[in-house]
Scaffold this motif. Sequence first.
Motif, mmCIF file in Angstrom:
data_model
loop_
_atom_site.group_PDB
_atom_site.id
_atom_site.type_symbol
_atom_site.label_atom_id
_atom_site.label_comp_id
_atom_site.label_asym_id
_atom_site.label_seq_id
_atom_site.Cartn_x
_atom_site.Cartn_y
_atom_site.Cartn_z
ATOM 1 N N VAL A 278 43.540 42.246 57.705
ATOM 2 C CA VAL A 278 42.845 40.605 56.997
ATOM 3 C C VAL A 278 42.080 40.634 56.362
ATOM 4 C CG1 VAL A 278 42.123 39.149 58.710
ATOM 5 C CG2 VAL A 278 42.667 40.427 59.425
ATOM 6 N N GLY A 279 43.172 40.328 55.369
ATOM 7 C CA GLY A 279 42.236 40.183 53.738
ATOM 8 C C GLY A 279 43.441 38.745 53.631
ATOM 9 N N SER A 280 42.338 38.391 51.992
ATOM 10 C CA SER A 280 42.636 36.939 51.452
ATOM 11 C C SER A 280 44.326 37.614 50.423
ATOM 12 C CB SER A 280 41.820 36.397 50.454
ATOM 13 O OG SER A 280 40.787 37.345 49.373
ATOM 14 N N GLY A 281 43.456 38.902 50.130
ATOM 15 C CA GLY A 281 44.655 39.006 49.064
ATOM 16 C C GLY A 281 44.116 39.199 47.947
ATOM 17 N N GLU A 282 43.494 38.537 47.499
ATOM 18 C CA GLU A 282 42.652 37.789 46.088
ATOM 19 C C GLU A 282 41.100 39.168 46.031
ATOM 20 O OE1 GLU A 282 42.024 33.618 45.198
ATOM 21 O OE2 GLU A 282 43.075 33.906 47.456
ATOM 22 N N PRO A 283 41.454 40.397 45.642
ATOM 23 C CA PRO A 283 40.506 40.745 45.519
ATOM 24 C C PRO A 283 39.086 40.847 44.159
ATOM 25 C CG PRO A 283 42.409 42.588 46.045
ATOM 26 C CD PRO A 283 43.233 41.090 45.755
ATOM 27 N N HIS A 284 37.873 40.787 44.680
ATOM 28 C CA HIS A 284 36.723 40.311 43.705
ATOM 29 C C HIS A 284 35.881 41.520 43.230
ATOM 30 C CE1 HIS A 284 39.238 36.527 43.856
ATOM 31 N NE2 HIS A 284 39.016 36.296 42.844
ATOM 32 N N THR A 285 35.323 41.621 42.585
ATOM 33 C CA THR A 285 34.200 42.756 42.589
ATOM 34 C C THR A 285 32.513 41.390 42.930
ATOM 35 O OG1 THR A 285 32.472 41.259 40.405
ATOM 36 C CG2 THR A 285 34.498 43.131 39.986
ATOM 37 N N VAL A 286 31.910 42.589 43.565
ATOM 38 C CA VAL A 286 31.178 42.008 44.220
ATOM 39 C C VAL A 286 29.962 41.096 43.332
ATOM 40 C CG1 VAL A 286 28.484 42.289 45.024
ATOM 41 C CG2 VAL A 286 30.461 43.904 46.124
ATOM 42 N N GLY A 287 29.494 41.200 42.296
ATOM 43 C CA GLY A 287 29.511 40.506 40.678
ATOM 44 C C GLY A 287 30.184 38.881 40.939
ATOM 45 N N GLU A 288 31.583 38.969 40.647
ATOM 46 C CA GLU A 288 31.851 38.451 40.707
ATOM 47 C C GLU A 288 31.973 36.896 41.976
ATOM 48 O OE1 GLU A 288 36.341 39.941 38.136
ATOM 49 O OE2 GLU A 288 36.347 39.447 40.693
ATOM 50 N N MET A 289 31.190 37.189 42.803
ATOM 51 C CA MET A 289 31.355 36.105 44.263
ATOM 52 C C MET A 289 30.264 36.148 43.902
ATOM 53 S SD MET A 289 29.891 36.286 47.864
ATOM 54 C CE MET A 289 29.688 38.232 48.306
ATOM 55 N N ALA A 290 28.422 36.808 43.801
ATOM 56 C CA ALA A 290 27.712 36.213 43.686
ATOM 57 C C ALA A 290 27.723 35.718 42.306
ATOM 58 C CB ALA A 290 26.629 37.056 42.805
ATOM 59 N N ALA A 291 28.100 35.425 41.043
ATOM 60 C CA ALA A 291 28.692 34.514 40.137
ATOM 61 C C ALA A 291 28.849 33.117 41.044
ATOM 62 C CB ALA A 291 28.905 35.258 39.291
ATOM 63 N N ALA A 292 29.854 33.460 41.564
ATOM 64 C CA ALA A 292 30.959 32.020 41.848
ATOM 65 C C ALA A 292 29.784 31.148 42.948
ATOM 66 C CB ALA A 292 31.965 32.481 42.495
ATOM 67 N N LEU A 293 29.441 32.150 44.103
ATOM 68 C CA LEU A 293 28.429 31.533 45.091
ATOM 69 C C LEU A 293 26.853 30.794 43.936
ATOM 70 C CD1 LEU A 293 27.541 33.788 47.973
ATOM 71 C CD2 LEU A 293 28.912 30.960 47.696
ATOM 72 N N ALA A 294 26.712 31.579 42.679
ATOM 73 C CA ALA A 294 25.499 30.664 41.968
ATOM 74 C C ALA A 294 25.716 29.735 41.157
ATOM 75 C CB ALA A 294 24.857 32.228 41.459
ATOM 76 N N ALA A 295 26.870 30.358 41.105
ATOM 77 C CA ALA A 295 27.343 28.401 39.757
ATOM 78 C C ALA A 295 27.636 27.084 40.808
ATOM 79 C CB ALA A 295 28.432 28.802 39.254
ATOM 80 N N ALA A 296 28.577 27.608 42.252
ATOM 81 C CA ALA A 296 28.903 26.464 42.933
ATOM 82 C C ALA A 296 27.663 25.633 43.682
ATOM 83 C CB ALA A 296 28.981 26.746 44.563
ATOM 84 N N HIS A 297 26.267 26.255 43.901
ATOM 85 C CA HIS A 297 25.392 26.476 44.488
ATOM 86 C C HIS A 297 24.032 25.717 43.040
ATOM 87 C CE1 HIS A 297 21.374 26.039 46.470
ATOM 88 N NE2 HIS A 297 22.013 26.579 47.572
ATOM 89 N N GLY A 298 24.276 25.943 41.960
ATOM 90 C CA GLY A 298 23.566 25.299 41.096
ATOM 91 C C GLY A 298 22.529 26.091 40.748
ATOM 92 N N GLY A 299 22.409 27.437 41.747
ATOM 93 C CA GLY A 299 20.934 28.367 41.444
ATOM 94 C C GLY A 299 21.092 29.073 40.091
ATOM 95 N N ASP A 300 20.207 30.457 40.007
ATOM 96 C CA ASP A 300 20.036 30.629 38.942
ATOM 97 C C ASP A 300 21.135 32.315 39.071
ATOM 98 O OD1 ASP A 300 17.392 30.169 38.219
ATOM 99 O OD2 ASP A 300 16.152 30.914 39.965
ATOM 100 N N ALA A 301 21.165 32.236 38.255
ATOM 101 C CA ALA A 301 22.640 33.662 38.027
ATOM 102 C C ALA A 301 22.349 34.633 38.689
ATOM 103 C CB ALA A 301 23.115 33.714 36.148
ATOM 104 N N PRO A 302 22.938 35.670 38.872
ATOM 105 C CA PRO A 302 22.766 36.820 39.573
ATOM 106 C C PRO A 302 22.348 37.957 38.388
ATOM 107 C CG PRO A 302 24.973 36.452 40.377
ATOM 108 C CD PRO A 302 24.413 35.359 38.672
ATOM 109 N N VAL A 303 21.059 38.894 39.648
ATOM 110 C CA VAL A 303 20.521 40.055 38.285
ATOM 111 C C VAL A 303 21.085 41.114 39.196
ATOM 112 C CG1 VAL A 303 18.127 40.465 38.606
ATOM 113 C CG2 VAL A 303 18.261 38.714 38.609
ATOM 114 N N VAL A 304 21.743 41.718 38.546
ATOM 115 C CA VAL A 304 22.373 43.068 38.806
ATOM 116 C C VAL A 304 21.305 44.536 39.035
ATOM 117 C CG1 VAL A 304 24.206 45.074 38.068
ATOM 118 C CG2 VAL A 304 24.330 42.616 37.556
ATOM 119 N N THR A 305 20.612 45.041 40.335
ATOM 120 C CA THR A 305 19.800 45.814 39.436
ATOM 121 C C THR A 305 20.096 47.290 39.780
ATOM 122 O OG1 THR A 305 20.194 46.276 42.445
ATOM 123 C CG2 THR A 305 18.880 44.102 41.784
ATOM 124 N N GLY A 306 21.428 47.677 39.736
ATOM 125 C CA GLY A 306 21.224 48.920 39.996
ATOM 126 C C GLY A 306 20.922 49.856 41.360
#
Length: 350
Positions: A278-306
Motif C-alpha cells: 500500500v503506497g502512493s506510487g510517488e517515491p520521494h526522499t526524506v529530504g524532499e518530504m522535510a523540505a515540502a513540509l517546511a515550505a508549506a508550513h512556512g517554517g525553517d528549512a530542514p537541517v541535514v545532520t548526518g
Amino acid sequence: MLILVTGGAGFIGSHIVSAFTGAGHEVRVLDALLPAAHRTPPPVPDGVDWRHADVRDRGAVADALRGVDAVCHQAAMVGLGKDFADAPDYVGCNDLGTAVLLAGMAAAGVRRLVLASSMVVYGEGRYECARHGVVRPGPRRIADLDAGRFEPPCPHCGEPLSAGLVGEEAPTDPRNVYAATKLAQEHLAAAWARATGARVASLRYHNVYGPGMPRDTPYAGVASLFRSALARGEAPRVFEDGGQRRDFVHVRDVAGANLAAMDGLAALPEGGLRAYNVGSGEPHTVGEMAAALAAAHGGDAPVVTGEYRLGDVRHITASSRRLCDELGWKPVVDFAEGMAEFAKAALRAG
C-alpha cells in the motif's frame, strides 16, 4: 456487515473506522489506548460500539467478537522504539496480541481478516548491480555509516547500486524488532487461515501520514517528527544525508485500501494469506518530504545532520500494482496536496 476494528482509536484505525461507517458497515472498536499512542482519550464516533480493552485480554476479545462478520486488525506498537529494551513490549503487543485475536476468531467462527502489516518486512528495498543484476545487500556497517557512506554497496563487488520497486513476492528480511513482529503477525495469520479455511488480506503499509497523526514520541514516524518540530518553531532534523527514499502514502488512501481489501476478501482463496503493498506510487526522499513540509508550513528549512539509527534501511519503495489490479484500489491524494494539507493540520495530543 459488522466489522471489529482493533486499534480503531489510533491514527490509522480511526480513519479506517470512518471509511467503514461511510460505506454502510457497522463497526465495533477494541483499543487499549496504550500511552505510547494515546495521551488523551479519543472521541467516540457516533454509532460505533466502543470497547476499551487490550487485544491480549482473551475474555475481552471473545466478547468483542460476538456477532462479528470480519476483523480489521490494526492494534500494534509501531516504530523503532527507544532501544532493544522495548522488544518484549513489541512482541507482547504485536505477536501475542495477534495470537489471542486469532484464537478468539477461530473459536467464534470468524473467517475474514484484514491485517495491518508493513513494508519493513522486506528489509532493504530492491537493488540492482550493473555487473551482478538484482542483489540483496546486507545490513549497513557501522563504520560506513560513521563515515557518511549511507548507500549499501553490492555485496559481491562493492560497487554502487540502483534502487527499484519491491514486489510482494520479494524475500522478506526484517531488520529490527518492529519489522520482525510484523512479519510474525503475517505468519500467525497464515497459519490460522490454513487451520480454519479463513481468508486474509495483509496490507503492507508504506510511510503513512496525514491529519490526526500523533505528536512526536519515541515511537512516532518521521513525518510526525518533522511536523512536530515545525509546530515548535524548529527546523526538521533530517538523518543521514536526506537521500533515503520512501513512499509517503496518505492515511485516507490507506483507509481506502482497507475498505477495498475488506470488500475483496470473499474473492480470495480459502485457507490463505494474500499480501498487498500500500503506497502512493510517488517515491520521494526524506529530504524532499522535510523540505515540502517546511515550505508549506512556512517554517525553517530542514537541517541535514548526518546522524543515523541502526536498523533503519536506506531505500524501500514498492509497487502497489497488485492492490490496484486485483482489488480496484487507487491512491487519490498526491504528494504535494497531501504535504500541504498535513503542514496545516492539527496533530493529536496522543
